[in-house]
Enzyme design. Structure first.
Site, PDB file in Angstrom:
ATOM      1  N   GLY A 234      37.855  45.030  32.364  1.00  0.00           N
ATOM      2  CA  GLY A 234      37.494  44.648  31.000  1.00  0.00           C
ATOM      3  C   GLY A 234      36.559  43.466  30.991  1.00  0.00           C
ATOM      4  N   GLY A 235      35.644  43.430  31.946  1.00  0.00           N
ATOM      5  CA  GLY A 235      34.800  42.256  32.181  1.00  0.00           C
ATOM      6  C   GLY A 235      33.526  42.189  31.380  1.00  0.00           C
ATOM      7  N   PHE A 282      41.878  50.401  30.913  1.00  0.00           N
ATOM      8  CA  PHE A 282      43.014  49.756  31.583  1.00  0.00           C
ATOM      9  C   PHE A 282      44.380  50.229  31.095  1.00  0.00           C
ATOM     10  CE2 PHE A 282      41.574  45.812  28.983  1.00  0.00           C
ATOM     11  CZ  PHE A 282      42.237  46.215  27.836  1.00  0.00           C
ATOM     12  N   ARG A 297      40.118  38.528  32.229  1.00  0.00           N
ATOM     13  CA  ARG A 297      39.782  37.318  31.473  1.00  0.00           C
ATOM     14  C   ARG A 297      39.748  37.632  29.983  1.00  0.00           C
ATOM     15  NH1 ARG A 297      34.970  32.904  32.570  1.00  0.00           N
ATOM     16  NH2 ARG A 297      35.893  31.271  31.266  1.00  0.00           N
ATOM     17  N   HIS A 301      45.366  38.555  25.875  1.00  0.00           N
ATOM     18  CA  HIS A 301      45.611  37.921  24.571  1.00  0.00           C
ATOM     19  C   HIS A 301      45.170  38.810  23.408  1.00  0.00           C
ATOM     20  CE1 HIS A 301      41.602  35.719  23.410  1.00  0.00           C
ATOM     21  NE2 HIS A 301      41.354  36.917  23.897  1.00  0.00           N
TER      22      HIS A 301
END
Length: 393
Positions: A234-235, A282, A297, A301
Site C-alpha cells: 500500500g505504498g 492487502f 506506512r 490507521h
C-alpha cells in the site's frame, strides 16, 4: 535560509521579544495589576506563534481547529461535561461516562481525550477523567449552547460506534461506500492529498531515522529470492521506496511496491529505479513468502481492528519466523495526555474512515490478537509517526 529550513524554523527574534513581554506582563499581573492580564494573554499567543515553525502553525489550523469543533459537539451529545462534574467531580472511567447515553465506551474514550487536549476535561490517569473550571462552565445549559448553535447551524453529523468501515459519518454525509471510492471519483482532491502527504513527510523524521534499519534489516539479510525482499504494501506511488533506496544504499535486497491497479498505473518509480511493481490487495493472501520486511506506512490507521486483523493475518501466514518482520510506520498515541496532532488525526479517522489512531496499549492488543508479537516501538519527537516492529512467535 533554504525553503525547508525556513518551513522548519521558529522565529528566534520573535521568541526573544515575546518572551520579554510575557515576563514583564506576567510579573505586573502577579503584583496586582489586573489590567495586565489581557496583555499577558496576547503576548503569550505571540510567543507561541513565534516559537512554532510554519509547518506546525499550518497543521494547527488545518488539523486541530476543525477536529476540536467536531469533538466538542459530540461531547455535548454524549453528556460528557455534565456527567464528569457529578458526584463532586470524582474521577470517572470511559464506561461511566458512556453510561448516561448508552454510547460506545470506545467512542467516549476518543472524544474524551480530545477534550483533554482542549483543556475541557482533565485526566487523572489513562482513561480516568475529572472536571476542571472549563468543564464546570460547560456542564450547564448556558455556554454549552454556543457549541450546539455554532456547529448545528452549518453542519449535521452522526457518530455511531466507530468500528464499521462501511457505515460511518462519511457514508452518512456522502452516500458512497468509502472515502477511497470518493477520492477515486475526485482526482483533483486525490492529487492534492498525495502532494500534501509527501510535503508533510519531508518535514518530519523519516522512519529510517527512527528505526535501527542496519541492525534489524541489513544485518543477517538473505540474498536469495524472496528472502531478500523489502516489500512496501500500500505504498502509494513509490516515494517511500525511492527514499529508502537513497537513505539505505547498503540494503542489497529486492524492493517491491504493492498497490491496487489504479495506483500502480500512477507509480512514479519502476524497474529503472530498481523497484519492482506488483498489483496486490492487502485483504488477500500475501504472494511474497518469507520476505525480510513487510512495510506498512499509514495503512492500518485507515481501518478498524477487524480489517487490520485480516491484513496482519495474511502477513503472518507469509512470514518466516525468526527472520521476517512487519514494520508499521503510524502514529503511536500516548495512553494518557495524547498530543494534539495525534488526537486531531484520530478525529479525522473516525469521521472519514470509521478507523483510528492507536495508543501503545491498543497496538499491543491488536497485534497480539493476531498471534503476533511486538518486538519494539520506536518514537522520535512529539506528534510524529512512530515505528512498530512485529515478529512471528
Amino acid at each position: 535560509m533554504s525553503g525547508k529550513e525556513f518551513e522548519n524554523s521558529p522565529d528566534i527574534d520573535g521568541v526573544a521579544r515575546a518572551l520579554s513581554q510575557v515576563t514583564l506582563q506576567g510579573d505586573t499581573f502577579l503584583h496586582g495589576d489586573t489590567e495586565a492580564r489581557q496583555k499577558l494573554i496576547a503576548s503569550a499567543k505571540e510567543l507561541v506563534a513565534a516559537a512554532e515553525t510554519p509547518v506546525e502553525a499550518l497543521l494547527w489550523h488545518t488539523w486541530a481547529l476543525p477536529t476540536r469543533t467536531v469533538a466538542a459537539r459530540v461531547a455535548v451529545d454524549l453528556k460528557l461535561f455534565e456527567t464528569t462534574v457529578q458526584d463532586d467531580g470524582r474521577p470517572k472511567t470511559n464506561e461511566e461516562l458512556a453510561a448516561p447515553t448508552g454510547a460506545s465506551p470506545a467512542l467516549v474514550k476518543r472524544i474524551s481525550r480530545a477534550c483533554v487536549s482542549m483543556h475541557m476535561l482533565d485526566e487523572k490517569g489513562p482513561g480516568l477523567y475529572v472536571p476542571n473550571r472549563l468543564t464546570h462552565l460547560l456542564s450547564g445549559p448556558g455556554f454549552v449552547g454556543s457549541i450546539i448553535h455554532l456547529f448545528d447551524i452549518t453542519q449535521e453529523y452522526r457518530f455511531p460506534k466507530p468500528d464499521n468501515a462501511l457505515d460511518g459519518p462519511f457514508q452518512y454525509a456522502n452516500g458512497i461506500g468509502t472515502a477511497f471510492e470518493w477520492l477515486a471519483n475526485h482526482p483533483e482532491v486525490f492529487q492534492a492529498f498525495y502532494s500534501y502527504v509527501h510535503a508533510l513527510r519531508k518535514h518530519r523524521p523519516s522512519w529510517t531515522d527512527i528505526y535501527p534499519v542496519h541492525e534489524k534489516l541489513v544485518n543477517g539479510l538473505k540474498l536469495d529470492g524472496d528472502a531478500s525482499v523489502f516489500v512496501d504494501i500500500g505504498g502509494g506511488t513509490g516515494q517511500i521506496l525511492q527514499d529508502f533506496r537513497a537513505d539505505i544504499p547498503e540494503y542489497r535486497g529486492r524492493l517491491v511496491l504493492q498497490e491496487i491497479p489504479e495506483v500502480i498505473a500512477a507509480a512514479t518509480v519502476g524497474p529503472d529505479d530498481g523497484i519492482e511493481l506488483q498489483v496486490h490487495d492487502f485483504f488477500t493472501p500475501q504472494p511474497i513468502k518469507g520476505a525480510r520486511a513487510y512495510f506498512l506506512r499509514s495503512c492500518l490507521h485507515d481501518w478498524p481492528d477487524e480489517q487490520c486483523r485480516t491484513i496482519l493475518g495474511h502477513l503472518k501466514d507469509a512470514m518466516e519466523p525468526g527472520y521476517s518482520k512487519i514494520i508499521i510506520s503510524d502514529a503511536v498515541m500516548a495512553d494518557e495526555k495524547a498530543t494534539w496532532q495525534h488526537v486531531a488525526l484520530d478525529i479525522f479517522m473516525i469521521a472519514q474512515l470509521s478507523a483510528q489512531e492507536r495508543t501503545e496499549s491498543e497496538w499491543h492488543a491488536l497485534v497480539e490478537s493476531c498471534g503476533l508479537k511486538i518486538a519494539g516501538i520506536y518514537n522520535k519527537g512529539e506528534g510524529n509517526e512512530g515505528v512498530v516492529e512485529i515478529v512471528a512467535e
